[in-house]
Design a protein around this motif. Structure first.
Motif, mmCIF file in Angstrom:
data_model
loop_
_atom_site.group_PDB
_atom_site.id
_atom_site.type_symbol
_atom_site.label_atom_id
_atom_site.label_comp_id
_atom_site.label_asym_id
_atom_site.label_seq_id
_atom_site.Cartn_x
_atom_site.Cartn_y
_atom_site.Cartn_z
ATOM 1 N N GLY A 273 -7.098 0.878 -6.767
ATOM 2 C CA GLY A 273 -7.353 0.878 -5.332
ATOM 3 C C GLY A 273 -8.781 0.524 -5.005
ATOM 4 O O GLY A 273 -9.050 -0.242 -4.058
ATOM 5 N N LEU A 274 -9.722 1.042 -5.781
ATOM 6 C CA LEU A 274 -11.137 0.741 -5.546
ATOM 7 C C LEU A 274 -11.453 -0.727 -5.810
ATOM 8 O O LEU A 274 -12.342 -1.300 -5.174
ATOM 9 C CB LEU A 274 -12.014 1.637 -6.426
ATOM 10 N N VAL B 31 -4.964 7.465 -2.042
ATOM 11 C CA VAL B 31 -6.102 6.567 -2.252
ATOM 12 C C VAL B 31 -5.631 5.120 -2.278
ATOM 13 O O VAL B 31 -6.272 4.224 -1.684
ATOM 14 C CB VAL B 31 -6.830 6.925 -3.561
ATOM 15 N N LEU C 81 -7.938 -0.377 4.147
ATOM 16 C CA LEU C 81 -9.331 -0.773 4.336
ATOM 17 C C LEU C 81 -9.550 -2.230 3.982
ATOM 18 O O LEU C 81 -10.291 -2.952 4.670
ATOM 19 C CB LEU C 81 -10.245 0.116 3.488
ATOM 20 N N ARG C 82 -8.899 -2.683 2.919
ATOM 21 C CA ARG C 82 -9.039 -4.085 2.536
ATOM 22 C C ARG C 82 -8.514 -5.012 3.623
ATOM 23 O O ARG C 82 -9.160 -5.996 4.000
ATOM 24 C CB ARG C 82 -8.312 -4.356 1.227
ATOM 25 N N CYS D 296 -6.998 2.475 0.466
ATOM 26 C CA CYS D 296 -7.756 1.306 0.008
ATOM 27 C C CYS D 296 -7.092 0.014 0.464
ATOM 28 O O CYS D 296 -7.777 -0.945 0.845
ATOM 29 C CB CYS D 296 -7.886 1.328 -1.514
ATOM 30 N N CYS D 297 -5.772 -0.032 0.431
ATOM 31 C CA CYS D 297 -5.061 -1.214 0.904
ATOM 32 C C CYS D 297 -5.323 -1.423 2.395
ATOM 33 O O CYS D 297 -5.579 -2.550 2.849
ATOM 34 C CB CYS D 297 -3.563 -1.066 0.637
ATOM 35 N N GLY E 164 0.795 -1.210 0.000
ATOM 36 C CA GLY E 164 0.000 0.000 0.000
ATOM 37 C C GLY E 164 0.832 1.265 0.000
ATOM 38 O O GLY E 164 0.504 2.231 -0.699
ATOM 39 N N VAL F 270 -11.034 -2.754 -2.577
ATOM 40 C CA VAL F 270 -12.068 -2.668 -1.546
ATOM 41 C C VAL F 270 -13.447 -3.030 -2.089
ATOM 42 O O VAL F 270 -14.435 -2.981 -1.353
ATOM 43 C CB VAL F 270 -12.116 -1.244 -0.933
ATOM 44 N N SER F 271 -13.510 -3.401 -3.350
ATOM 45 C CA SER F 271 -14.782 -3.800 -3.939
ATOM 46 C C SER F 271 -15.135 -5.220 -3.490
ATOM 47 O O SER F 271 -14.362 -5.895 -2.810
ATOM 48 C CB SER F 271 -14.702 -3.740 -5.468
ATOM 49 N N GLY G 218 -12.692 -8.982 -4.012
ATOM 50 C CA GLY G 218 -11.833 -7.876 -4.378
ATOM 51 C C GLY G 218 -10.450 -8.364 -4.784
ATOM 52 O O GLY G 218 -10.168 -9.566 -4.781
#
Length: 259
Positions: free
Chosen positions: A177-178, A108, A115-116, A112-113, A81, A181-182, A139
């Motif tokens: 990045g999105l 970002v 949050l994942r 995102c990393c 990240g 977290v998807s 994800g």
């Protein structure tokens, strides 16, 4: 007084490998700051290898522990990240008029990393998330996130001077990045299996891949990224097909692997 507890050396081996992975990520940042672009990338790729190795060792030695899991998550956050984002920023944005948007993409990517990994750490304690469908991640996993985010650097090293598209690069990194977290299902290579009859072809393919990585590393990584991105629609359809085939009478979504 109780006797001091002893820890077997084999219990420390996976954590030692994880510490080496952290050192590889830190060294990548140093190489990036000193302008050694290729060396910085090699250390990130080494961190990817070590990340796979520590998990395998923990399972092989039967030494998995909450401490090792937390340490591994911290290593993943830094190595996949932070280090790739710093490399991207130092290589393609620093000192340019688009430095701010490049830094935004870096932020970002790191967030995102984080949050994942936080979602994964939380999910392993939930009863409704199991490894029943361990052929998929939810994800894009952290190592793949780093490799995908570094695509602009791979293109730069392969000879494509993409300095005319700074905004497009930043949008691409943000989208990657999105993806992390998807909830898009992605194939899990570590849980994949092949038929015994196909084993010789797999070995030959692995040898060809290693040779290509040695001779044409950046082009090979670009192609691998494109194949991975192209596989996402197929993994989504495969997961949906499996999902519908295993729905219970009340239509409850079956549990699946997160990481």
């Amino acid at each position: 007084m109780t006797e001091t507890q002893r820890v077997k050396l084999r219990h420390l081996v996976p954590s030692i490998v994880t510490v080496f992975a952290i050192c590889a990520g830190l060294t990548s940042v140093r190489m990036s700051l000193e302008g050694h672009l290729e060396a910085s990338l090699y250390f990130i790729l080494a961190a990817v290898f070590l990340d796979a190795a520590d998990g395998k060792l923990a399972r092989f030695l039967d030494t998995a522990s909450p401490f090792g899991a937390e340490l591994d998550s911290l290593a993943d956050f830094f190595n996949f990240g932070i280090a790739p984002g710093i490399l991207l920023y130092n290589t393609l944005y620093i000192g340019t008029q688009h430095a701010s948007i490049g830094w935004l993409a870096t932020l970002v990517l790191a967030v995102c990393c984080a949050l994942r990994l936080a979602r994964f750490n939380l999910s392993i304690h939930r009863a409704d998330v199991t490894l029943k469908k361990d052929g998929f991640f939810v994800g894009v996993p952290a190592p793949a996130l780093a490799c995908l985010a570094l695509m602009p650097v791979f293109l730069y090293l392969s000879g494509w001077q993409n300095s005319d598209f700074p905004v497009a690069r930043a949008i691409y990194v943000i989208c990657v990045g999105l993806l992390a977290v998807s909830t898009i299902p992605s194939y899990s290579i570590k849980h994949a299996s092949i038929k015994q009859a196909h084993l010789p072809f797999f070995v030959v393919g692995a040898v060809v891949l290693v040779v290509c990585l040695v001779v044409y590393p950046w082009l090979t990584l670009i192609l691998a990224n494109l194949i991975y991105l192209g596989s996402l629609p197929f993994s989504y359809l495969s997961f949906k097909k499996m999902d519908h085939s295993s729905d219970g009478p009340e239509g409850v979504e079956p549990p699946h692997s997160v990481e």
